[in-house]
Structures are given as structure tokens and as C-alpha cells.
Design a protein around this motif. Structure first.
Motif, short mmCIF file in Angstrom:
data_model
loop_
_atom_site.label_atom_id
_atom_site.label_comp_id
_atom_site.label_asym_id
_atom_site.label_seq_id
_atom_site.Cartn_x
_atom_site.Cartn_y
_atom_site.Cartn_z
N TYR A 37 11.04 10.84 10.32
CA TYR A 37 10.01 11.81 9.96
C TYR A 37 8.73 11.34 10.64
CZ TYR A 37 12.50 14.53 6.39
OH TYR A 37 13.35 15.39 5.73
N GLY A 38 8.59 11.64 11.92
CA GLY A 38 7.50 11.09 12.69
C GLY A 38 7.85 9.71 13.22
N GLN A 41 7.97 6.70 9.69
CA GLN A 41 8.67 6.90 8.43
C GLN A 41 9.95 7.67 8.69
OE1 GLN A 41 5.30 8.73 6.51
NE2 GLN A 41 6.09 10.78 6.79
N GLU A 97 7.30 6.74 -5.24
CA GLU A 97 6.36 7.53 -4.44
C GLU A 97 5.12 7.86 -5.28
OE1 GLU A 97 8.10 10.87 -2.23
OE2 GLU A 97 10.05 10.15 -2.88
N PRO A 120 2.82 4.09 6.60
CA PRO A 120 1.47 4.64 6.75
C PRO A 120 0.88 5.10 5.42
CG PRO A 120 3.07 6.24 7.52
CD PRO A 120 3.84 4.99 7.21
N VAL A 122 -1.84 6.77 4.36
CA VAL A 122 -2.32 8.13 4.12
C VAL A 122 -1.14 9.07 3.90
CG1 VAL A 122 -3.50 10.11 5.14
CG2 VAL A 122 -4.50 7.82 5.33
N SER A 123 -0.15 9.01 4.76
CA SER A 123 1.01 9.89 4.64
C SER A 123 1.75 9.68 3.33
CB SER A 123 1.96 9.66 5.82
OG SER A 123 3.13 10.43 5.68
N HIS A 127 1.50 13.85 1.33
CA HIS A 127 2.69 14.68 1.18
C HIS A 127 3.97 13.96 1.56
CE1 HIS A 127 0.26 18.21 0.35
NE2 HIS A 127 -0.51 17.85 1.35
N PHE A 128 3.86 12.84 2.27
CA PHE A 128 4.99 11.99 2.65
C PHE A 128 6.09 12.84 3.28
CE2 PHE A 128 7.71 8.17 1.00
CZ PHE A 128 7.64 7.59 2.24
N THR A 129 7.31 12.77 2.79
CA THR A 129 8.42 13.53 3.37
C THR A 129 8.74 14.79 2.57
OG1 THR A 129 10.03 12.19 2.16
CG2 THR A 129 9.45 11.46 4.39
N ASN A 252 13.44 7.17 1.35
CA ASN A 252 12.48 7.12 2.44
C ASN A 252 12.25 5.68 2.89
OD1 ASN A 252 11.76 10.02 2.13
ND2 ASN A 252 10.95 9.28 0.18
#
Length: 552
Positions: A37-38, A41, A97, A120, A122-123, A127-129, A252
Motif C-alpha cells: 500500500y504505497g 506499508q 491501529e 509512516p 501520519v498515514s 486513514h492507513f489502509t 498491516n
């Protein structure tokens, strides 16, 4: 780089993150199991991991009763994981989370701090994943199907007044605690926060997709007019709910600033839910690592009790070592000092607060463990104050380590890691404080008397009637999940320290038949929190270049 003078957000922003594929490879995750996811992550498709039993030792990090000053439990958890990895242990961290409710409310971010953070940052905090959104959508799909069933003739003869399943939102919004719907003859209901939802609990306790679907199908939404339970399975909603949760079920993968792999998955609160990361994430970490460092929310009377009495039994993941985080400033507050007056040295107040820590130590021992106290040092702590705690531990045969992972990262947790490492070879010694087949009422009495130190339990008339209904449907042997204030052993947040002579009042009993436990609501605890007078959201912003400010 010397970053001791930087704030948490700046440290996270300047950290050198490895590509997630590199973290996965080092953790033993095959390419086919990683879903990026990017760049930094990803999710792990557990079905692609192959065989192998979860054999890694679990280190459970808990704490003394927390205070609004904050004790840094997540920071210690991350720092301990980094320190164990630096000492040569194949280590993975497993955390919950963050919920947007606390992020924008009182607590701010929830990814650790200083040089002991998961990134990361901030992520993960925002909203994360998308797991929380998927859980919210699945929950609200079921709620919509309940009201749709009423609208289209109510073939199941569902009594609208009996419907207990609520809609959810991952925001602190007290205005939604009580609402009135047009459907069902204008019935009253309300919203819970997503972290308190049964769908969150189901996802966190499910072992695989088959178990997830079965648990979703068992969720009780209400009763027929003749008193029979109506489930999500009866409404044929569980398949679509599971479809929405298909990706959210996968844990995650991220990393710490030091590069230690971390699984961050699921996020139930410990004061109103069971407060532990997902069983799938814990199992996955135990398959990949020799040591798994995880935490349970708030104090050991809440998160750790629920980890030991609910999650460890359901997921067969009893810890090998239990760590209790303590701070000088929390001890001062439990010793009578006001939050606004914690800076000055006061060894006497620290000593006056020790009964709170001592009760948590006693409780951990009742479960069969010798705890390790992690004394999380803050810059305002005096040497004499720290010595009060060290002397108490020495006098009572408790392992203790002053921990400075916020300032020094893994190096600041080396002593704590040595204490934990010395206990890793032992066999988990968990013993419950009540037998597996105990009745709900017996469980509550045992927890109140043996864990909280209270004199007993009082059931409100509504709760007593609900208890009889629970027994009538054969749910009385389900484990109990007590929802109460995190600030006190009692159900009164003003009773700090180690109070005695109190009675816990149970105002409501809610069977969560999909999750597999009964929630006992006590005191004034709310399943939809409200924002404080000055919410953290007021201090947050995003700059024109996209960088975030005020999250810490």
C-alpha cells in the motif's frame, strides 16, 4: 543524527524508512504474500505464508492505571521491540491501529513517540489502509439491512424495541449518542464509535475468513416478539459484510524508526471493548518471529485482564512475559498531586501512589506471572523520585528497569530488554482468575473482587433482566468484557490510587454473540465518547506542500 531536541513529528519526518518489500523480506514474508500500500506499508495475505505453527513468545506490555498526563505505553512497547531486536532476538511488534476519535480528541496520535515510533506516522494515524472505514461500512450495512427488513414487512417478526445493534462512526460525536429513526415506528437508537463496535471485535478475534463469516453471522441484532434472537445470518447479511472486510482482515505491515517490523491491525478500545490487536496479526507475528511484543490498552485491570481472559483463551496466545509501564507523574497523581502540579520533585507523592502499582503487580502475579516494571522516564523526573520506585521493586522482588526509549531509542530500552530476555525461555504460566465455564455473574464478581479490589457488584434492574435473558438463551458461559473508566480500579474515575470498600454498578449487559463475549457497562462509561473543550483537532493543519502539522 542527534534528534533529541526534535519533537515527535519532526523525528518521524526525518526518519529513513526502508521500502516495505525490504522490511517484509527481512521478516520472512514471501513476495507473493505482500500486498504493498504505497512504498512504506503493506498488507500480508496470510494464506500465502505457507505452513508453520505460531510458536513465537508473546511479551504483553500493560501498565499501572493511566492518567490524563499520559504514560507512554505504546512508546515503551515500540522501544522494547527495538531493544530486543538490537540484542539479537528475531522480533516483531504487534499493535492496534489508532482510532480517529482519540487522534482528534484528547490523546492525539497513537504511534509511539520520540525515537520509539512506528512509521509512516501520519498515514498510520489518519486513514492507513482503510481498515476502520471497512469496519464502519460493514457495521452500517447490517444496521441498514435491519431497518430495511422492518420497512419491507418484517417477515422475522423482529421487535423494533429490542434492537440493540447500532450504527457506528470513527469520530467522537456526543450528539449521536441518542437519535430517533423513522423506521420501526420511530424507534430510538444511537451511534457507537467504530472501535467499540462488535464488528471490530469480530475482526480482531477471527482466526481466518471462515471464522470471520461465522462470527458475523452470529451477531445478535435484536429479538422477535416471542423472544427469540435474530442474527445477521437470519438477515442474510454476513456474506456481504465479510466481502467488505475481505482486505481489512489482512494484517498491516509497517516498521519502526529503527527498522523493526511491526504489524498494526485492529483497534478496539480497552475501556469499552477488549483492547487488543487482532488475533490474526498476533498469530502471524508468532509465525514469523521468535518474540512478539504487543500491548493491551490502558491499565492491567482493563486491557491486560481482557487479553488474558478473552483473547489468550480464544486465540491460544498466552504471554510468556508481562511488562507493567509505570511513570513518576502517574504515581504522583495517584498519590494526590494535581495534573497541573506534577513538575516539581515530590518523592512523598510518588510513594503515596505506589499502592496503585502494587495492586497491578499483585494482579499480574495472580495470573501466574512475575511482571517486569518499565519505569518510563520523563525529563521532569528527579533521581530521588525514581529511586522510590526502584526501592519498592527491590523490596518486593519485582524486576525493574528505568526506560528512556523516547529519548534514546533501543539504547534506552536495553536494560528492560535484558530483564525480558531473561524470562523468555520460560513456559507461559497463565492461570485464570475464574474457570472457563464460569457464569457471567460469577466472572464479574471475580474480576471486581480479585482484580479491582472491590467489595462486590450491584446490578441495575435492567441489567438483572438482561442477565436472565442471557441465561435463557444459553449465553451465560461467554466471557465477560467489562466496560469501565480507565482512570480508577473502581467505576468512579475520581477514586485514584488503590481504592477499597467500593461496589461496581453494572447498568447494562449486552451479549455480543458474534464476538463471543458479553459486555458489562458500568458507571458512566460511554460507547460514543465526546470531544474535550479543546480538542486536538484544533491544533492540526496541513500545509500547502501536503505536510501535516499538530498530529503530535
Amino acid at each position: 543524527m542527534n534528534n533529541e531536541a526534535l519533537d515527535d513529528a519532526s523525528i518521524a519526518a526525518t526518519a529513513h524508512l526502508k521500502p516495505i518489500a525490504e522490511i517484509a523480506a527481512a521478516a520472512g514474508v514471501p513476495d507473493e504474500a505482500l500486498e504493498p500500500y504505497g512504498r512504506h506499508q503493506g498488507k500480508i495475505d496470510v494464506a500465502c505464508l505457507g505452513g508453520g505453527e505460531p510458536t513465537g513468545a508473546v511479551v504483553l506490555v500493560s501498565a499501572m492505571s493511566p492518567t490524563p498526563a499520559g504514560e507512554g505505553k505504546s512508546t515503551v512497547t515500540v522501544g522494547l521491540g527495538d531493544a530486543l531486536a538490537a540484542a539479537g532476538h528475531r522480533t516483531m511488534i504487534a499493535l492496534r491501529e489508532p482510532s480517529l476519535g482519540p487522534v482528534f480528541g484528547l490523546k492525539g496520535g497513537a504511534t509511539g513517540g520520540g525515537n520509539a515510533q512506528i512509521v509512516p506516522m501520519v498515514s498510520i494515524n489518519l486513514h492507513f489502509t482503510g481498515d476502520f472505514h471497512a469496519i464502519t461500512s460493514a457495521n452500517n450495512l447490517l444496521a441498514a439491512m435491519v431497518d430495511n427488513h422492518l420497512h419491507h414487512g418484517n417477515a422475522l417478526d423482529l421487535d423494533p424495541e429490542s434492537i440493540s445493534f447500532k450504527r457506528v462512526l470513527d469520530v467522537n460525536d456526543r450528539a449521536l449518542r441518542r437519535i430517533r429513526l423513522d423506521s420501526g415506528g420511530g424507534r430510538e437508537t444511537g451511534f457507537d464509535i467504530t472501535a467499540a463496535s462488535e464488528v471490530m471485535a469480530v475482526l480482531c478475534l477471527a482466526r481466518d475468513m471462515g471464522d470471520l463469516k461465522a462470527r458475523l453471522g452470529r451477531i445478535t441484532v435484536g429479538f422477535t416478539r416471542s423472544g427469540l434472537p435474530v442474527t445477521a445470518g437470519d438477515l442474510e447479511a454476513s456474506g456481504a459484510m465479510a466481502m467488505l472486510l475481505r482486505d481489512a482482515l489482512k494484517p498491516n505491515l509497517v516498521q519502526t524508526i529503527a527498522g523493526t517490523p511491526a504489524l498494526v491491525h485492529g483497534g478496539p478500545f480497552a475501556n469499552i471493548a477488549h483492547g487488543c490487536n487482532s488475533a490474526i496479526a498476533t498469530d502471524t507475528a508468532r509465525r514469523l518471529a521468535d518474540v512478539v511484543v504487543t500491548e493491551a490498552g490502558f491499565g492491567a485491570d482493563l486491557g491486560a485482564e481482557k487479553f488474558l481472559d478473552i483473547k489468550a483463551r480464544a486465540a491460544d496466545c498466552a504471554p510468556t512475559v508481562v511488562v507493567l509501564v509505570a511513570t513518576v507523574r502517574a504515581l504522583k497523581m495517584h498519590g494526590g498531586r494535581d495534573k497541573a502540579d506534577l513538575a516539581g520533585s515530590d518523592p512523598t507523592a510518588v510513594a503515596a501512589g505506589l499502592p496503585n502499582l502494587a495492586r497491578h503487580v499483585r494482579n499480574v502475579r495472580r495470573y501466574g506471572y512475575e511482571p517486569v516494571v518499565a519505569l518510563n522516564r520523563f525529563g521532569t523526573d528527579g533521581d530521588e523520585e525514581l529511586a522510590v520506585v526502584e526501592n519498592y521493586c527491590a523490596d518486593n522482588g519485582v524486576r525493574c528497569a528505568i526506560t528512556e526509549v523516547h529519548a534514546r531509542g533501543a539504547a534506552g530500552g536495553a536494560e528492560l530488554a535484558r530483564h525480558v530476555g531473561a524470562l523468555l525461555g520460560q513456559t507461559p504460566s497463565y492461570r485464570g482468575i475464574y474457570p472457563p465455564g464460569a457464569d457471567v455473574e460469577e466472572q464479574i464478581e471475580a474480576i471486581v473482587r480479585q482484580v479491582y479490589g472491590g467489595d462486590g457488584v450491584e446490578f441495575a434492574p435492567e441489567a438483572r433482566a438482561q442477565l436472565e435473558r442471557i441465561r435463557a438463551h444459553g449465553w451465560e458461559r461467554l466471557p465477560v468484557c467489562i466496560a469501565k473508566t480507565q482512570y480508577s480500579f473502581s467505576d468512579d474515575p475520581s477514586l485514584l490510587g488503590a481504592p477499597s470498600g467500593f461496589t461496581v454498578r453494572v447498568r447494562e449487559l449486552v451479549p455480543k454473540t458474534g464476538a463471543g463475549f458479553v459486555v458489562a457497562l458500568t458507571g458512566t462509561v460511554m460507547t460514543m465518547p465526546g470531544l474535550p473543550a479543546a480538542p486536538a483537532a484544533e491544533r492540526m493543519d496541513v500545509h500547502d506542500d501536503g505536510t501535516v502539522a499538530g498530529l503530535f
